[in-house]
Scaffold this motif. Structure first.
Motif, PDB file in Angstrom:
ATOM      1  N   TYR A 107       0.833  -1.207   0.000  1.00 22.25           N
ATOM      2  CA  TYR A 107       0.000   0.000   0.000  1.00 22.25           C
ATOM      3  C   TYR A 107       0.863   1.251   0.000  1.00 22.25           C
ATOM      4  O   TYR A 107       0.594   2.204  -0.747  1.00 22.25           O
ATOM      5  N   THR A 112      -2.346   0.418  -3.390  1.00 22.41           N
ATOM      6  CA  THR A 112      -3.255  -0.609  -3.907  1.00 22.41           C
ATOM      7  C   THR A 112      -3.320  -1.754  -2.902  1.00 22.41           C
ATOM      8  O   THR A 112      -2.471  -1.871  -2.009  1.00 22.41           O
ATOM      9  N   ARG A 169      -7.280   9.878   0.058  1.00 28.93           N
ATOM     10  CA  ARG A 169      -6.971   8.666  -0.712  1.00 28.93           C
ATOM     11  C   ARG A 169      -7.185   7.417   0.146  1.00 28.93           C
ATOM     12  O   ARG A 169      -7.683   6.401  -0.345  1.00 28.93           O
ATOM     13  N   SER A 171      -9.312   7.176   2.556  1.00 23.88           N
ATOM     14  CA  SER A 171     -10.760   7.038   2.689  1.00 23.88           C
ATOM     15  C   SER A 171     -11.354   6.292   1.499  1.00 23.88           C
ATOM     16  O   SER A 171     -12.177   5.381   1.660  1.00 23.88           O
ATOM     17  N   THR A 172     -10.923   6.663   0.299  1.00 26.94           N
ATOM     18  CA  THR A 172     -11.404   5.983  -0.911  1.00 26.94           C
ATOM     19  C   THR A 172     -11.030   4.508  -0.887  1.00 26.94           C
ATOM     20  O   THR A 172     -11.850   3.626  -1.178  1.00 26.94           O
ATOM     21  N   PHE A 173      -9.792   4.220  -0.511  1.00 28.37           N
ATOM     22  CA  PHE A 173      -9.299   2.847  -0.468  1.00 28.37           C
ATOM     23  C   PHE A 173     -10.071   2.013   0.555  1.00 28.37           C
ATOM     24  O   PHE A 173     -10.509   0.890   0.261  1.00 28.37           O
ATOM     25  N   ASN A 175     -13.029   2.526   1.838  1.00 29.43           N
ATOM     26  CA  ASN A 175     -14.426   2.324   1.436  1.00 29.43           C
ATOM     27  C   ASN A 175     -14.541   1.226   0.378  1.00 29.43           C
ATOM     28  O   ASN A 175     -15.490   0.438   0.392  1.00 29.43           O
ATOM     29  N   GLU A 176     -13.581   1.163  -0.520  1.00 28.06           N
ATOM     30  CA  GLU A 176     -13.565   0.087  -1.514  1.00 28.06           C
ATOM     31  C   GLU A 176     -13.334  -1.257  -0.830  1.00 28.06           C
ATOM     32  O   GLU A 176     -13.942  -2.276  -1.191  1.00 28.06           O
ATOM     33  N   LEU A 177     -12.456  -1.250   0.164  1.00 25.67           N
ATOM     34  CA  LEU A 177     -12.174  -2.466   0.928  1.00 25.67           C
ATOM     35  C   LEU A 177     -13.426  -2.934   1.667  1.00 25.67           C
ATOM     36  O   LEU A 177     -13.768  -4.127   1.662  1.00 25.67           O
ATOM     37  N   ASP A 178     -14.128  -1.997   2.269  1.00 26.34           N
ATOM     38  CA  ASP A 178     -15.359  -2.316   2.997  1.00 26.34           C
ATOM     39  C   ASP A 178     -16.400  -2.900   2.044  1.00 26.34           C
ATOM     40  O   ASP A 178     -17.080  -3.886   2.376  1.00 26.34           O
ATOM     41  N   SER A 179     -16.508  -2.318   0.865  1.00 24.09           N
ATOM     42  CA  SER A 179     -17.460  -2.831  -0.134  1.00 24.09           C
ATOM     43  C   SER A 179     -17.099  -4.256  -0.530  1.00 24.09           C
ATOM     44  O   SER A 179     -17.977  -5.107  -0.730  1.00 24.09           O
ATOM     45  N   GLY A 180     -15.797  -4.523  -0.640  1.00 21.99           N
ATOM     46  CA  GLY A 180     -15.341  -5.865  -0.990  1.00 21.99           C
ATOM     47  C   GLY A 180     -15.708  -6.879   0.080  1.00 21.99           C
ATOM     48  O   GLY A 180     -16.224  -7.974  -0.221  1.00 21.99           O
TER      49      GLY A 180
END
Length: 229
Positions: A107, A112, A169, A171-173, A175-180
């Motif tokens: 990361y 990523t 950045r 925060s965006t990461f 939130n994507e992780l949480d969605s996953g």
């Protein structure tokens, strides 16, 4: 065979099993020490000057993972390949810690999420269960959840260091992780509890971003977002 002979034979099996476990423990202790060294190194990124040294710290961490791979090779020889889950508890915690550390390095390098295959390669083990000593999916996910907590802390310390774009950045990461994770049907009680903690990490980071917005620093962050990370 007499009762005494039966129990003497059983004791022989128990002794052999204890010897295997002791050999495993010795290697695991060495892995834990290496993990502590990597963690100590990476904790420096939370300090003000640490943000400028991120590439150097990641490079040094990669060198330590070379030691991890050597230790993993040793661990593989301590028990029969088909008995992975019989002894799994001995190295589960340190393996999850190493997954987190590998994920943190990746990361910091690229912002990523490291793949399970990539972590397995970094650690010198297999991703495929059928090929022997491997990275269990739940161990991988546990390490990733630890990464989320570390990034929540990094978001707070970024503001202290005057880096206002990094929390956005992160925060965006996250939130994507949480969605996953929401796509997964988690049955493992331990992993489920760890995942429940992710919502607190999301909330913590949202509070940091909100604070930046209130202070008008999010505009400054947006302007600098196109520059170096």
């Amino acid at each position: 065979m007499s009762v005494s002979d039966m129990f003497i034979a059983l004791q022989g099996v128990l002794t052999a099993d204890q010897d295997v476990r002791e050999e495993i423990r010795k290697v695991v202790q060495a892995l834990e020490q290496t993990a502590r060294e990597i963690l100590t190194l990476l904790q420096g990124v939370h300090q003000g000057a640490g943000f400028q040294d991120i590439p150097k710290k990641c490079q040094k961490a990669r060198e330590h993972f070379g030691t991890v791979r050597t230790q993993m090779e040793s661990l593989k020889t301590k028990f029969p390949a088909d008995q992975y889950y019989r002894f799994h508890e001995h190295w589960r915690f340190v393996l999850q810690r190493l997954v987190f550390l590998a994920a943190f390095v990746v990361y910091l390098e690229s912002e990523t999420l490291v793949t399970r295959d990539a972590v397995a390669e970094i650690l010198g083990i297999e991703a495929d269960r059928e090929r022997g000593f491997h990275l269990d999916i739940e161990d991988y996910l546990s390490g990733v959840l630890t990464l989320a907590s570390e990034l929540a802390r990094l978001a707070v310390n970024s503001v202290t260091a005057g880096d206002y774009s990094r929390p956005l950045r992160i925060s965006t990461f996250i939130n994507e992780l949480d969605s996953g994770f929401r796509l997964l049907n988690l049955k493992n009680d331990s992993l489920r509890k760890r995942y429940d903690g992710l919502k607190y990490d999301v909330k913590k980071i949202e509070e940091v971003v909100y604070d930046l917005s209130i202070r008008g620093l999010n505009k400054e962050a947006a302007v600098g977002a196109g520059g170096e990370k």
